[in-house]
Design an enzyme around this catalytic site. Structure first.
Site, PDB file in Angstrom:
ATOM      1  N   SER A 143     -16.885  -3.529 -54.631  1.00 49.86           N
ATOM      2  CA  SER A 143     -17.229  -4.328 -53.619  1.00 49.86           C
ATOM      3  C   SER A 143     -18.987  -4.561 -53.932  1.00 49.86           C
ATOM      4  O   SER A 143     -19.342  -3.853 -54.818  1.00 49.86           O
ATOM      5  CB  SER A 143     -17.229  -3.770 -52.132  1.00 49.86           C
ATOM      6  OG  SER A 143     -18.185  -4.165 -51.313  1.00 49.86           O
ATOM      7  N   TYR A 156     -18.107   3.683 -46.483  1.00 54.02           N
ATOM      8  CA  TYR A 156     -17.211   2.711 -47.383  1.00 54.02           C
ATOM      9  C   TYR A 156     -18.354   2.429 -48.584  1.00 54.02           C
ATOM     10  O   TYR A 156     -17.951   2.405 -49.704  1.00 54.02           O
ATOM     11  CB  TYR A 156     -17.239   1.585 -46.523  1.00 54.02           C
ATOM     12  CG  TYR A 156     -16.700   0.238 -47.371  1.00 54.02           C
ATOM     13  CD1 TYR A 156     -15.203   0.237 -47.707  1.00 54.02           C
ATOM     14  CD2 TYR A 156     -17.527  -0.761 -47.766  1.00 54.02           C
ATOM     15  CE1 TYR A 156     -14.510  -0.879 -48.187  1.00 54.02           C
ATOM     16  CE2 TYR A 156     -16.959  -1.811 -48.474  1.00 54.02           C
ATOM     17  CZ  TYR A 156     -15.475  -1.975 -48.565  1.00 54.02           C
ATOM     18  OH  TYR A 156     -14.852  -3.063 -49.232  1.00 54.02           O
TER      19      TYR A 156
HETATM   20  P1  NAD Z   1      -6.581  -5.626 -46.669  1.00 53.99           P
HETATM   21  O1  NAD Z   1      -6.707  -4.629 -45.403  1.00 53.99           O
HETATM   22  O2  NAD Z   1      -5.800  -6.907 -46.574  1.00 53.99           O
HETATM   23  O3  NAD Z   1      -5.886  -4.980 -47.958  1.00 53.99           O
HETATM   24  C1  NAD Z   1      -6.131  -3.493 -48.049  1.00 53.99           C
HETATM   25  C2  NAD Z   1      -4.866  -3.029 -48.371  1.00 53.99           C
HETATM   26  O4  NAD Z   1      -4.986  -1.437 -48.544  1.00 53.99           O
HETATM   27  C3  NAD Z   1      -3.775  -3.005 -47.252  1.00 53.99           C
HETATM   28  O5  NAD Z   1      -2.543  -3.734 -47.639  1.00 53.99           O
HETATM   29  C4  NAD Z   1      -3.452  -1.765 -46.750  1.00 53.99           C
HETATM   30  O6  NAD Z   1      -2.043  -1.486 -46.288  1.00 53.99           O
HETATM   31  C5  NAD Z   1      -3.703  -0.715 -47.924  1.00 53.99           C
HETATM   32  N1  NAD Z   1      -4.028   0.565 -47.943  1.00 53.99           N
HETATM   33  C6  NAD Z   1      -4.856   1.082 -47.003  1.00 53.99           C
HETATM   34  N2  NAD Z   1      -4.722   2.585 -47.167  1.00 53.99           N
HETATM   35  C7  NAD Z   1      -4.067   2.722 -47.939  1.00 53.99           C
HETATM   36  C8  NAD Z   1      -3.379   3.974 -48.646  1.00 53.99           C
HETATM   37  N3  NAD Z   1      -3.873   4.980 -48.310  1.00 53.99           N
HETATM   38  N4  NAD Z   1      -2.614   3.827 -49.861  1.00 53.99           N
HETATM   39  C9  NAD Z   1      -2.062   2.571 -50.269  1.00 53.99           C
HETATM   40  N5  NAD Z   1      -2.588   1.431 -49.733  1.00 53.99           N
HETATM   41  C10 NAD Z   1      -3.209   1.531 -48.514  1.00 53.99           C
HETATM   42  O7  NAD Z   1      -8.016  -6.070 -47.247  1.00 53.99           O
HETATM   43  P2  NAD Z   1      -8.568  -6.753 -48.531  1.00 53.99           P
HETATM   44  O8  NAD Z   1      -9.730  -7.470 -47.959  1.00 53.99           O
HETATM   45  O9  NAD Z   1      -7.434  -7.191 -49.276  1.00 53.99           O
HETATM   46  O10 NAD Z   1      -8.972  -5.363 -49.408  1.00 53.99           O
HETATM   47  C11 NAD Z   1      -8.574  -5.152 -50.918  1.00 53.99           C
HETATM   48  C12 NAD Z   1      -9.681  -4.417 -51.286  1.00 53.99           C
HETATM   49  O11 NAD Z   1     -10.755  -5.354 -51.456  1.00 53.99           O
HETATM   50  C13 NAD Z   1     -10.342  -3.267 -50.683  1.00 53.99           C
HETATM   51  O12 NAD Z   1     -10.529  -2.195 -51.612  1.00 53.99           O
HETATM   52  C14 NAD Z   1     -11.719  -3.711 -50.153  1.00 53.99           C
HETATM   53  O13 NAD Z   1     -12.495  -2.782 -50.035  1.00 53.99           O
HETATM   54  C15 NAD Z   1     -11.799  -4.730 -51.096  1.00 53.99           C
HETATM   55  N6  NAD Z   1     -13.081  -5.668 -50.694  1.00 53.99           N
HETATM   56  C16 NAD Z   1     -12.825  -6.591 -49.900  1.00 53.99           C
HETATM   57  C17 NAD Z   1     -13.673  -7.527 -49.520  1.00 53.99           C
HETATM   58  C18 NAD Z   1     -13.412  -8.666 -48.501  1.00 53.99           C
HETATM   59  O14 NAD Z   1     -14.140  -9.237 -48.110  1.00 53.99           O
HETATM   60  N7  NAD Z   1     -12.337  -8.661 -47.985  1.00 53.99           N
HETATM   61  C19 NAD Z   1     -15.047  -7.496 -49.994  1.00 53.99           C
HETATM   62  C20 NAD Z   1     -14.953  -6.630 -50.788  1.00 53.99           C
HETATM   63  C21 NAD Z   1     -14.162  -5.660 -51.445  1.00 53.99           C
END
Ligand code: NAD
Length: 255
Positions: A143, A156
């Site tokens: 991130s 986080y």
């Molecule tokens: P999201 O909530 O849709 O995806 C996260 C996924 O991780 C979900 O499907 C959830 O079920 C799964 N998950 C949670 N705990 C888990 C576990 N213990 N074991 C296996 N799976 C698990 O959100 P997203 O935005 O798609 O996030 C994906 C990644 O991107 C994350 O690591 C997040 O930190 C990172 N990220 C997202 C953003 C954003 O703006 N959306 C920005 C920076 C980083």
């Protein structure tokens, strides 16, 4: 087809960025193992999209913070497809609360999923890749907050900051095996993880003011970067974070 005959695991691939990455890898020819926790219907949706791309996929329920489940995840991938070439550590959670009130159990949970999870998956995957002897790709979805502090989001930020150094360190250890390790550092991508901001027009307006390109990123845009890092074209790239944030990091502190 940049990833023909490759086998990939994508963690947390039932939703958001993980789903987009799983589908993009499949569209380039890779067989994909969809890791998920909770509702299997969402993982099924990812599997349907993978099938529509004309490649094979399976879903495996595995909590990335549990060593035994991670081991089983890698074993099932290899059992089904015979090998493992690509790991995308995408699963992640966040919970915002002021530091002074932050509950200890939530700190532990966030560190377990967002930092210990990538460690466990990378170690299990790398052991398999080393055994195969053909190199490999480990891509961690970090991130902008591996670099940029965010008040109320300390666990986080700490986890993503840790992921930054985990990547840099194991990239050196795995380089002799031709396994590359890189982070993708997304900014604001429109997915369920940001539903608090998406639901509040004021918060969304504030956020947009911090993004020079003035919009949310799309999961598919992050997925394109993951495909590139997984491909042969990225063979010389390791130990780095690749930000995809509409300029957000450069904007921070510019006033
Ligand atoms: P999201 O909530 O849709 O995806 C996260 C996924 O991780 C979900 O499907 C959830 O079920 C799964 N998950 C949670 N705990 C888990 C576990 N213990 N074991 C296996 N799976 C698990 O959100 P997203 O935005 O798609 O996030 C994906 C990644 O991107 C994350 O690591 C997040 O930190 C990172 N990220 C997202 C953003 C954003 O703006 N959306 C920005 C920076 C980083």
């Amino acid at each position: 087809m940049r990833l023909k005959k490759r086998v990939a695991i994508v963690t947390g691939a039932a939703t958001g960025i993980g789903q987009a990455i799983a589908v993009a890898l499949a569209s380039e020819g890779a067989a994909v193992v969809v890791d998920y926790v909770g509702k299997s219907q969402l993982a099924d949706e990812t599997l349907q999209k993978i099938a529509a791309a004309g490649v094979q996929g399976i879903s495996v329920e595995a909590d990335v913070s549990d060593p035994a489940q991670v081991q089983k995840l890698v074993e099932q991938a290899v059992g089904k497809f015979g090998k493992l070439d690509i790991l995308v550590n995408n699963a992640g959670i966040e919970f915002k609360q002021p530091f002074l009130d932050f509950p200890f159990d939530l700190w532990q949970k966030i560190i377990a999923v967002d930092l210990t999870g990538p460690w466990l998956c990378a170690q299990a995957a790398a052991r398999q890749m080393v055994k195969q002897g053909n190199g490999g790709r480990i891509i961690n979805i970090s991130s902008v907050h591996e670099d940029l502090p965010m008040p109320t989001n300390a666990p986080y930020c700490a986890a993503k900051g840790g992921l930054r150094m985990l990547t840099r360190t194991i990239a050196l250890e795995l380089a002799p095996h031709k396994i590359t390790v890189n982070n993708i550092g997304p900014g604001a991508i429109y997915t369920p993880i940001d539903k608090d901001v998406e639901a509040d027009p004021n918060m969304e307006k504030q956020l947009m003011a911090e993004i020079p390109l003035g919009r949310w990123g799309r999961p598919e845009e992050v997925a394109e970067l993951a495909v590139f890092l997984a491909s042969d074209a990225a063979a010389y790239i390791t130990g780095s974070t690749h930000f995809i944030d509409g300029g957000m990091l450069r904007m921070a502190g510019s006033l």
